[in-house]
Design a protein around this motif. Structure first.
Motif, PDB file in Angstrom:
ATOM      1  N   GLU A   1      77.733  36.951   7.549  1.00  0.00           N
ATOM      2  CA  GLU A   1      77.184  36.446   6.275  1.00  0.00           C
ATOM      3  C   GLU A   1      76.959  35.593   4.913  1.00  0.00           C
ATOM      4  OE1 GLU A   1      75.792  40.512   3.786  1.00  0.00           O
ATOM      5  OE2 GLU A   1      78.024  40.651   4.892  1.00  0.00           O
ATOM      6  N   ALA A   2      77.987  35.040   5.266  1.00  0.00           N
ATOM      7  CA  ALA A   2      78.415  33.645   3.935  1.00  0.00           C
ATOM      8  C   ALA A   2      77.375  32.736   4.702  1.00  0.00           C
ATOM      9  CB  ALA A   2      79.878  33.310   4.706  1.00  0.00           C
ATOM     10  N   LYS A   3      76.643  32.833   5.985  1.00  0.00           N
ATOM     11  CA  LYS A   3      76.181  31.653   6.320  1.00  0.00           C
ATOM     12  C   LYS A   3      74.392  32.317   5.734  1.00  0.00           C
ATOM     13  CE  LYS A   3      80.076  29.113   7.309  1.00  0.00           C
ATOM     14  NZ  LYS A   3      80.574  28.508   6.250  1.00  0.00           N
ATOM     15  N   LEU A   4      74.084  33.414   6.006  1.00  0.00           N
ATOM     16  CA  LEU A   4      73.117  33.464   5.818  1.00  0.00           C
ATOM     17  C   LEU A   4      72.148  33.210   4.663  1.00  0.00           C
ATOM     18  CD1 LEU A   4      72.873  37.322   7.647  1.00  0.00           C
ATOM     19  CD2 LEU A   4      71.240  35.133   8.346  1.00  0.00           C
ATOM     20  N   PRO A   5      71.458  32.720   4.475  1.00  0.00           N
ATOM     21  CA  PRO A   5      71.205  32.551   3.271  1.00  0.00           C
ATOM     22  C   PRO A   5      70.920  34.048   2.116  1.00  0.00           C
ATOM     23  CG  PRO A   5      69.062  32.451   4.161  1.00  0.00           C
ATOM     24  CD  PRO A   5      70.418  32.953   5.633  1.00  0.00           C
ATOM     25  N   ALA A   6      70.619  34.073   1.198  1.00  0.00           N
ATOM     26  CA  ALA A   6      71.137  35.120   0.200  1.00  0.00           C
ATOM     27  C   ALA A   6      70.463  36.257   0.284  1.00  0.00           C
ATOM     28  CB  ALA A   6      71.962  34.563  -0.904  1.00  0.00           C
ATOM     29  N   ASN A   7      68.593  35.780   0.218  1.00  0.00           N
ATOM     30  CA  ASN A   7      67.493  36.710   0.430  1.00  0.00           C
ATOM     31  C   ASN A   7      67.595  37.123   1.684  1.00  0.00           C
ATOM     32  OD1 ASN A   7      66.490  34.020   1.185  1.00  0.00           O
ATOM     33  ND2 ASN A   7      64.736  34.160   0.343  1.00  0.00           N
ATOM     34  N   TYR A   8      68.319  36.716   2.913  1.00  0.00           N
ATOM     35  CA  TYR A   8      68.262  37.445   4.274  1.00  0.00           C
ATOM     36  C   TYR A   8      67.512  38.670   4.674  1.00  0.00           C
ATOM     37  CZ  TYR A   8      72.130  39.713   4.948  1.00  0.00           C
ATOM     38  OH  TYR A   8      72.889  41.055   5.423  1.00  0.00           O
ATOM     39  N   LEU A   9      67.588  39.528   4.093  1.00  0.00           N
ATOM     40  CA  LEU A   9      66.833  41.137   3.869  1.00  0.00           C
ATOM     41  C   LEU A   9      65.095  40.782   3.684  1.00  0.00           C
ATOM     42  CD1 LEU A   9      69.614  43.205   1.918  1.00  0.00           C
ATOM     43  CD2 LEU A   9      69.242  42.371   4.510  1.00  0.00           C
ATOM     44  N   TYR A  10      65.303  40.323   3.180  1.00  0.00           N
ATOM     45  CA  TYR A  10      63.898  39.829   2.526  1.00  0.00           C
ATOM     46  C   TYR A  10      63.204  39.088   3.420  1.00  0.00           C
ATOM     47  CZ  TYR A  10      59.271  36.805   1.067  1.00  0.00           C
ATOM     48  OH  TYR A  10      57.975  36.776   1.377  1.00  0.00           O
ATOM     49  N   LEU A  11      63.748  37.900   4.288  1.00  0.00           N
ATOM     50  CA  LEU A  11      63.106  37.656   5.410  1.00  0.00           C
ATOM     51  C   LEU A  11      62.790  38.216   6.822  1.00  0.00           C
ATOM     52  CD1 LEU A  11      65.499  33.960   5.116  1.00  0.00           C
ATOM     53  CD2 LEU A  11      62.952  34.609   4.475  1.00  0.00           C
ATOM     54  N   MET A  12      64.360  38.888   6.482  1.00  0.00           N
ATOM     55  CA  MET A  12      63.985  40.425   7.794  1.00  0.00           C
ATOM     56  C   MET A  12      62.485  41.245   8.007  1.00  0.00           C
ATOM     57  SD  MET A  12      68.039  41.345   8.564  1.00  0.00           S
ATOM     58  CE  MET A  12      68.119  42.351   8.992  1.00  0.00           C
ATOM     59  N   GLU A  13      62.621  41.377   6.089  1.00  0.00           N
ATOM     60  CA  GLU A  13      61.279  41.973   5.988  1.00  0.00           C
ATOM     61  C   GLU A  13      60.204  41.514   6.302  1.00  0.00           C
ATOM     62  OE1 GLU A  13      61.361  43.376   2.211  1.00  0.00           O
ATOM     63  OE2 GLU A  13      63.466  44.021   2.236  1.00  0.00           O
ATOM     64  N   VAL A  14      59.726  40.029   6.162  1.00  0.00           N
ATOM     65  CA  VAL A  14      58.980  39.571   7.107  1.00  0.00           C
ATOM     66  C   VAL A  14      58.675  39.373   8.022  1.00  0.00           C
ATOM     67  CG1 VAL A  14      57.790  37.591   6.390  1.00  0.00           C
ATOM     68  CG2 VAL A  14      58.199  37.898   4.473  1.00  0.00           C
ATOM     69  N   ALA A  15      59.677  39.533   8.688  1.00  0.00           N
ATOM     70  CA  ALA A  15      59.562  39.578  10.475  1.00  0.00           C
ATOM     71  C   ALA A  15      58.997  40.542  10.856  1.00  0.00           C
ATOM     72  CB  ALA A  15      61.463  39.281  10.694  1.00  0.00           C
ATOM     73  N   ALA A  16      60.087  42.067  10.143  1.00  0.00           N
ATOM     74  CA  ALA A  16      59.358  43.093  10.813  1.00  0.00           C
ATOM     75  C   ALA A  16      58.122  43.142  10.356  1.00  0.00           C
ATOM     76  CB  ALA A  16      60.456  44.418   9.793  1.00  0.00           C
ATOM     77  N   GLU A  17      57.666  42.660   9.074  1.00  0.00           N
ATOM     78  CA  GLU A  17      56.299  43.738   8.852  1.00  0.00           C
ATOM     79  C   GLU A  17      55.506  43.495  10.245  1.00  0.00           C
ATOM     80  OE1 GLU A  17      55.216  41.571   5.331  1.00  0.00           O
ATOM     81  OE2 GLU A  17      56.499  42.904   4.051  1.00  0.00           O
ATOM     82  N   GLU A  18      55.323  41.946  10.427  1.00  0.00           N
ATOM     83  CA  GLU A  18      54.156  41.039  11.923  1.00  0.00           C
ATOM     84  C   GLU A  18      54.789  42.066  13.210  1.00  0.00           C
ATOM     85  OE1 GLU A  18      52.289  38.828  11.089  1.00  0.00           O
ATOM     86  OE2 GLU A  18      52.585  39.206   9.340  1.00  0.00           O
TER      87      GLU A  18
END
Length: 290
Positions: A63-80
Motif C-alpha cells: 500500500e505504501a508503494k501504490l500511488p495515493a489515488n490507486y482506488l481511482y485507477l482501479m475504478e477506471v479499469a473496472a469501468e472498462e
C-alpha cells in the motif's frame, strides 16, 4: 568478545553453535527495510527466506508503494470491464496495475511504471483530432505490427498539418513528459525483413513543427522541432507538466502543427502520444523493429 558485543552465533540445543543469517531476521525488521525499497527490489529479496517472503506479501508494504489515488485507477479499469478486483491483495493490485489497462474503447491505455508507481499512458492516433483525417486524399489508417494499437495514421500529403488531443485524468503527483511517436516513411515487411517506403516524404525540412501543451491549472509549454530521421520511429518531446495533487483531475491538452500553407508535407506516420514520468526510458517501452 565483550559482554556488550553482538553475535550472530546462537544455540542449537545440543551444545553446538549455529551461525545466524539474513533469513533469521524478524519479519517486522524485514518489512521496515522493504518500505525503503522499490518494488523490483522487494520481489528480489523475497527469495532470501520465509520471513522475507512473508514481508514481501504484506499489504502495508505494498500500500505504501501504490500511488495515493490507486482506488481511482482501479475504478477506471473496472469501468472498462477489464479487471475484477475482488479478493486481491495489495501486491496483486500493484502487479495488475503495472500491466497495460485499455480504456476509452481501447483507444487509450495506462499502467503503473514498476519502479516508482507513477502512471504511464498511451493515446492512439484513433483518439486524436487530426485535420483532414476523413479525406483519403490526405490521410489513411494503415495496419502495422509496430504499434501497440496495431494501427497508425498515415499522411500522404496535406497543406495544413495539425494533430491535437487531450485527456482528463487523475495522475499521481509528480512531473510528467509528453512525447509524439512519429515515423517518416511508410513501414512494411517484405520476405520477413523490415523496410519502409519514402515515396511521400516531403516538406518537413522547410519549416519546423510546433509542439504545444497546456493544463487546466495554467501550465504551458511550447517548442519547435524539424521532423527527420526517415525509416525509424522517433519520439518528439512535446513538453512537461507537474501534478501537485494525486486526487485532483488534470485536464491536459496537447498538439503538434505545421500550418504554413506555402508548401505541402507528407509521408508521415502518427502512432500515438505517450505520457510518462519525466526521465522515463522511452526507448525501452517499444521494441526495435528489424
Amino acid at each position: 568478545m565483550g559482554a556488550g558485543g553482538s553475535s550472530m552465533v546462537g544455540s542449537e540445543g545440543d551444545g553446538r553453535a549455529r551461525q545466524r543469517g539474513l533469513a533469521d531476521m524478524p519479519e517486522s525488521c524485514v518489512a521496515a527495510v522493504m518500505l525503503r525499497l522499490d518494488p523490483p527490489e522487494i520481489c528480489g529479496l523475497a527469495r532470501l527466506g520465509r520471513s522475507f517472503r512473508a514481508a514481501a506479501d504484506a499489504d502495508f508494504v505494498w500500500e505504501a508503494k501504490l500511488p495515493a489515488n490507486y482506488l481511482y485507477l482501479m475504478e477506471v479499469a473496472a469501468e472498462e470491464g477489464k479487471c475484477s478486483w475482488g479478493g486481491m491483495s495489495k501486491k496483486e493490485i500493484y502487479a495488475r496495475l503495472s500491466r497495460p489497462i485499455p480504456f476509452d474503447g481501447g483507444t487509450k491505455e495506462f499502467w503503473l511504471e514498476k519502479c516508482k508507481g507513477k502512471v504511464c499512458m498511451l493515446i492512439s492516433s484513433k483518439a486524436l483530432s487530426i485535420t483532414g483525417i476523413n479525406d483519403r486524399r490526405y490521410w489513411n489508417y494503415i495496419p502495422t505490427e509496430e504499434s501497440r494499437f496495431h494501427m497508425v495514421g498515415y499522411l500522404q500529403q496535406i497543406w495544413w498539418f495539425e494533430v491535437g488531443g487531450g485527456i482528463e485524468f487523475q495522475f499521481p503527483a509528480g512531473t510528467y513528459s509528453i512525447y509524439f511517436r512519429l515515423h517518416l516513411g511508410r513501414p512494411y515487411k517484405r520476405l520477413g525483413r523490415r523496410s519502409y517506403s519514402p515515396e511521400h516524404i516531403h516538406g518537413w525540412d522547410i519549416k519546423p513543427v510546433r509542439f504545444q501543451l497546456s493544463t487546466s491549472d495554467g501550465q504551458q509549454a511550447v517548442s519547435k522541432c524539424f521532423i527527420d530521421g526517415p525509416g525509424g520511429w522517433v519520439h518528439y518531446h512535446g513538453g512537461d507538466f507537474v501534478v501537485e495533487d494525486s486526487n485532483t483531475t488534470t485536464n491536459l491538452k496537447f498538439s503538434m502543427a505545421q500550418i504554413d500553407c506555402t508548401h505541402t508535407k507528407g509521408g508521415l506516420c502518427v502512432d500515438c502520444v505517450l505520457i510518462c514520468p519525466k526521465g522515463f526510458r522511452v526507448d525501452k517501452l517499444f521494441p526495435s523493429h528489424t
